[in-house]
Design a protein around this motif. Structure first.
Motif, PDB file in Angstrom:
ATOM      1  N   PRO A 123      -7.125   6.272 -12.899  1.00 31.55           N
ATOM      2  CA  PRO A 123      -6.155   7.361 -13.031  1.00 31.55           C
ATOM      3  C   PRO A 123      -4.749   6.881 -13.348  1.00 31.55           C
ATOM      4  O   PRO A 123      -4.017   7.518 -14.114  1.00 31.55           O
ATOM      5  CB  PRO A 123      -6.216   8.048 -11.662  1.00 31.55           C
ATOM      6  N   THR A 124      -4.352   5.746 -12.786  1.00 30.24           N
ATOM      7  CA  THR A 124      -2.998   5.240 -13.036  1.00 30.24           C
ATOM      8  C   THR A 124      -2.804   4.806 -14.488  1.00 30.24           C
ATOM      9  O   THR A 124      -1.678   4.785 -14.988  1.00 30.24           O
ATOM     10  CB  THR A 124      -2.694   4.053 -12.110  1.00 30.24           C
ATOM     11  N   SER A 125      -3.882   4.459 -15.156  1.00 37.27           N
ATOM     12  CA  SER A 125      -3.777   4.028 -16.554  1.00 37.27           C
ATOM     13  C   SER A 125      -3.808   5.196 -17.529  1.00 37.27           C
ATOM     14  O   SER A 125      -3.703   4.990 -18.735  1.00 37.27           O
ATOM     15  CB  SER A 125      -4.913   3.050 -16.893  1.00 37.27           C
ATOM     16  N   GLY A 126      -3.944   6.414 -17.014  1.00 37.56           N
ATOM     17  CA  GLY A 126      -4.013   7.578 -17.880  1.00 37.56           C
ATOM     18  C   GLY A 126      -2.665   8.047 -18.386  1.00 37.56           C
ATOM     19  O   GLY A 126      -2.601   8.913 -19.265  1.00 37.56           O
ATOM     20  N   THR A 127      -1.586   7.518 -17.832  1.00 38.21           N
ATOM     21  CA  THR A 127      -0.252   7.937 -18.245  1.00 38.21           C
ATOM     22  C   THR A 127       0.699   6.750 -18.156  1.00 38.21           C
ATOM     23  O   THR A 127       0.548   5.894 -17.277  1.00 38.21           O
ATOM     24  CB  THR A 127       0.266   9.088 -17.365  1.00 38.21           C
ATOM     25  N   VAL A 128       1.664   6.711 -19.059  1.00 37.41           N
ATOM     26  CA  VAL A 128       2.577   5.570 -19.086  1.00 37.41           C
ATOM     27  C   VAL A 128       3.429   5.487 -17.827  1.00 37.41           C
ATOM     28  O   VAL A 128       3.864   4.396 -17.438  1.00 37.41           O
ATOM     29  CB  VAL A 128       3.490   5.622 -20.326  1.00 37.41           C
ATOM     30  N   LEU A 134       0.793  -1.228   0.000  1.00 36.35           N
ATOM     31  CA  LEU A 134       0.000   0.000   0.000  1.00 36.35           C
ATOM     32  C   LEU A 134       0.825   1.278   0.000  1.00 36.35           C
ATOM     33  O   LEU A 134       0.488   2.220  -0.753  1.00 36.35           O
ATOM     34  CB  LEU A 134      -0.974   0.001   1.182  1.00 36.35           C
ATOM     35  N   PRO A 135       1.900   1.421   0.799  1.00 38.91           N
ATOM     36  CA  PRO A 135       2.601   2.716   0.820  1.00 38.91           C
ATOM     37  C   PRO A 135       3.084   3.164  -0.557  1.00 38.91           C
ATOM     38  O   PRO A 135       2.800   4.295  -0.989  1.00 38.91           O
ATOM     39  CB  PRO A 135       3.774   2.455   1.776  1.00 38.91           C
ATOM     40  N   LEU A 136       3.786   2.315  -1.273  1.00 38.25           N
ATOM     41  CA  LEU A 136       4.291   2.716  -2.587  1.00 38.25           C
ATOM     42  C   LEU A 136       3.162   2.819  -3.605  1.00 38.25           C
ATOM     43  O   LEU A 136       3.148   3.725  -4.448  1.00 38.25           O
ATOM     44  CB  LEU A 136       5.356   1.739  -3.062  1.00 38.25           C
ATOM     45  N   TYR A 137       2.218   1.908  -3.532  1.00 37.86           N
ATOM     46  CA  TYR A 137       1.073   1.966  -4.451  1.00 37.86           C
ATOM     47  C   TYR A 137       0.310   3.280  -4.268  1.00 37.86           C
ATOM     48  O   TYR A 137      -0.091   3.928  -5.257  1.00 37.86           O
ATOM     49  CB  TYR A 137       0.156   0.771  -4.192  1.00 37.86           C
ATOM     50  N   LEU A 138       0.118   3.717  -3.027  1.00 42.54           N
ATOM     51  CA  LEU A 138      -0.580   4.972  -2.769  1.00 42.54           C
ATOM     52  C   LEU A 138       0.212   6.158  -3.316  1.00 42.54           C
ATOM     53  O   LEU A 138      -0.368   7.106  -3.864  1.00 42.54           O
ATOM     54  CB  LEU A 138      -0.822   5.134  -1.273  1.00 42.54           C
ATOM     55  N   VAL A 139       1.537   6.110  -3.180  1.00 41.17           N
ATOM     56  CA  VAL A 139       2.370   7.173  -3.759  1.00 41.17           C
ATOM     57  C   VAL A 139       2.144   7.260  -5.264  1.00 41.17           C
ATOM     58  O   VAL A 139       1.945   8.343  -5.824  1.00 41.17           O
ATOM     59  CB  VAL A 139       3.860   6.921  -3.446  1.00 41.17           C
ATOM     60  N   ILE A 140       2.175   6.110  -5.949  1.00 41.07           N
ATOM     61  CA  ILE A 140       1.976   6.097  -7.401  1.00 41.07           C
ATOM     62  C   ILE A 140       0.575   6.572  -7.761  1.00 41.07           C
ATOM     63  O   ILE A 140       0.377   7.318  -8.734  1.00 41.07           O
ATOM     64  CB  ILE A 140       2.219   4.672  -7.947  1.00 41.07           C
ATOM     65  N   PHE A 141      -0.415   6.177  -6.974  1.00 40.82           N
ATOM     66  CA  PHE A 141      -1.785   6.616  -7.232  1.00 40.82           C
ATOM     67  C   PHE A 141      -1.919   8.128  -7.088  1.00 40.82           C
ATOM     68  O   PHE A 141      -2.592   8.791  -7.894  1.00 40.82           O
ATOM     69  CB  PHE A 141      -2.744   5.905  -6.273  1.00 40.82           C
ATOM     70  N   LEU A 142      -1.267   8.695  -6.079  1.00 42.87           N
ATOM     71  CA  LEU A 142      -1.318  10.144  -5.891  1.00 42.87           C
ATOM     72  C   LEU A 142      -0.605  10.887  -7.025  1.00 42.87           C
ATOM     73  O   LEU A 142      -1.036  11.964  -7.441  1.00 42.87           O
ATOM     74  CB  LEU A 142      -0.705  10.517  -4.543  1.00 42.87           C
ATOM     75  N   VAL A 143       0.475  10.308  -7.522  1.00 40.26           N
ATOM     76  CA  VAL A 143       1.131  10.890  -8.695  1.00 40.26           C
ATOM     77  C   VAL A 143       0.160  10.901  -9.873  1.00 40.26           C
ATOM     78  O   VAL A 143       0.029  11.911 -10.585  1.00 40.26           O
ATOM     79  CB  VAL A 143       2.414  10.109  -9.049  1.00 40.26           C
ATOM     80  N   ALA A 144      -0.534   9.793 -10.080  1.00 38.22           N
ATOM     81  CA  ALA A 144      -1.465   9.689 -11.202  1.00 38.22           C
ATOM     82  C   ALA A 144      -2.613  10.677 -11.085  1.00 38.22           C
ATOM     83  O   ALA A 144      -2.988  11.330 -12.064  1.00 38.22           O
ATOM     84  CB  ALA A 144      -2.003   8.256 -11.291  1.00 38.22           C
ATOM     85  N   THR A 145      -3.186  10.815  -9.872  1.00 37.26           N
ATOM     86  CA  THR A 145      -4.293  11.754  -9.712  1.00 37.26           C
ATOM     87  C   THR A 145      -3.808  13.204  -9.813  1.00 37.26           C
ATOM     88  O   THR A 145      -4.562  14.081 -10.242  1.00 37.26           O
ATOM     89  CB  THR A 145      -5.005  11.543  -8.369  1.00 37.26           C
ATOM     90  N   SER A 146      -2.572  13.457  -9.453  1.00 37.23           N
ATOM     91  CA  SER A 146      -2.014  14.804  -9.622  1.00 37.23           C
ATOM     92  C   SER A 146      -1.853  15.143 -11.103  1.00 37.23           C
ATOM     93  O   SER A 146      -2.195  16.247 -11.548  1.00 37.23           O
ATOM     94  CB  SER A 146      -0.663  14.907  -8.917  1.00 37.23           C
ATOM     95  N   ILE A 147      -1.336  14.175 -11.864  1.00 37.50           N
ATOM     96  CA  ILE A 147      -1.178  14.402 -13.307  1.00 37.50           C
ATOM     97  C   ILE A 147      -2.538  14.636 -13.962  1.00 37.50           C
ATOM     98  O   ILE A 147      -2.690  15.506 -14.821  1.00 37.50           O
ATOM     99  CB  ILE A 147      -0.471  13.198 -13.953  1.00 37.50           C
ATOM    100  N   GLY A 148      -3.538  13.870 -13.546  1.00 35.07           N
ATOM    101  CA  GLY A 148      -4.861  13.974 -14.166  1.00 35.07           C
ATOM    102  C   GLY A 148      -5.833  14.830 -13.389  1.00 35.07           C
ATOM    103  O   GLY A 148      -7.048  14.586 -13.451  1.00 35.07           O
TER     104      GLY A 148
END
Length: 377
Positions: free
Chosen positions: A125-130, A90-104
């Protein structure tokens, strides 16, 4: 990565390294060739051009490792098992998810937070960017975690035939789903219908190792060669008949995950049974690669995309293959360094909070019947 629930086996980390490296090579090839660099085309380079097969190795390896733990522990406390899995991913996955929602952010809707539980479906959201796209596997993996303690209990009560029954059911679901889905390749690639059988096959492989440990150790060298040959053959078959990016609906994909996972299961069994050790420096390096493989897997595409869009092709020698090798070495080393940093900053502090989830006092969770526990004696 050392587990609190079973004796550490560096071979597992080495296989994690292999899985992450294959996915890295797959994406490196896409970015490099997309920028006008060398493109691999032959079927025997399919471990690179179809390197997404590393995901199949990850799923199969998860089923194998957790079934080994279940056989070793004899009893699992469900809530502690899930607690450990959450601390792990969860910790790293949440970081990546927050990056994705920030981008989108401009397209974000509050209900998109539910994609935390379904990053492999719809317009996550994570699938919106490579650079965050690799997170599609995490929700699927956690789904396997949620049902695993029950699967392990029923398997140890009923034997490996229980897993065989599940595989027959999955084959039926695959055929049925194929008939109604026009983009079935993506469905098989990224959903429960397409991947659950790989987790089951990994569990079955652990049962075989527990039952046939001594014979497998004797024949491991032969099995290892055969497994490598099988994995190379089946990826070459995919590349020739139904490559992932070019076949939105191909009947091969109905059976592909089982064939792919069978090859990886054979390799896992052979490698963990193989007695000779690698040279010390190689053993430690590959084990370290496995330790940081989760960070490596989730971060590599972001770094590769930066290289592709901000640096582009670099040709210091003017010899295409040499230049490609230089770019590969630089990108791989940089990704390894970034992943090591991320592991120590994001992952490791939470990993230290894990605890043993086995219990033998009979008061919590479930226990294997005596016949199942005896396979480990």
């Amino acid at each position: 990565m050392h587990s609190l629930n079973i004796q550490y086996n560096p071979r597992i980390d080495q296989l994690r390294w292999l899985a992450a490296t294959l996915v890295f090579l797959f994406h490196f090839h896409l970015e490099y060739a997309g920028n006008g660099g060398i493109r691999l085309t032959g079927p025997w380079t399919a471990l690179v051009t179809e390197g997404h097969t590393g995901v199949g190795l990850f799923f199969t390896l998860s089923g194998f490792l957790f079934m080994q733990i279940a056989l070793h522990q004899g009893q699992i406390v469900y809530k502690d098992f899930l607690r450990n899995r959450l601390l792990r991913i969860l910790p790293l996955y949440l970081v990546i998810f927050l990056v994705a929602t920030s981008i989108g952010r401009d397209k974000f809707a509050p209900q998109d937070l539910l994609y935390l539980f379904a990053s492999n479906l719809g317009l996550a959201p994570t699938s919106g960017t490579v650079i965050t796209g690799a997170a599609w596997t995490i929700s699927l993996e956690f789904l396997f975690y949620m049902v695993f303690p029950f699967l392990a209990r029923f398997t140890m009560e009923r034997g490996i035939a229980y897993l065989g029954g599940w595989l027959l059911l999955m084959a039926f679901f695959k055929v049925a789903a194929y008939t109604v889905n026009d983009n079935s390749t993506l469905m098989f690639f990224s959903t429960w219908v397409g991947r659950f059988d790989q987790f089951l096959i990994g569990m079955a492989a652990a049962m075989l190792v527990a039952r046939w440990r001594a014979p497998l150790a004797r024949f491991a060298p032969v099995l290892l060669v055969a497994a490598i040959a099988f994995v190379m053959w089946d990826t070459a078959l995919m590349h020739r008949v139904a490559p992932f990016g070019a076949a939105p609906k191909a009947s091969l994909w109905i059976w592909w995950s089982m064939v792919e996972s069978a090859g990886w299961a054979a390799l896992i069994v052979a490698w963990v049974s193989f007695q000779p050790r690698l040279p010390g420096v190689v053993e430690r390096a590959l084990s370290q690669g496995g330790k940081v493989s989760f960070s490596f897997y989730l971060l590599h595409m972001g770094l590769l995309h930066i290289f592709a869009t901000r640096i582009g092709l670099v040709a210091p020698t003017g010899m295409p293959w040499v230049d490609a090798a230089i770019m590969l070495a630089v990108a791989y080393g940089a990704t390894w360094g970034l992943s090591t940093l991320c592991y120590h900053i994001v992952e490791e502090p939470f990993l230290r909070m894990r605890r043993n989830y086995g219990s033998r006092d009979g008061t919590v969770g479930w226990s294997a019947p005596p016949t199942a526990r005896s396979t480990q004696s």
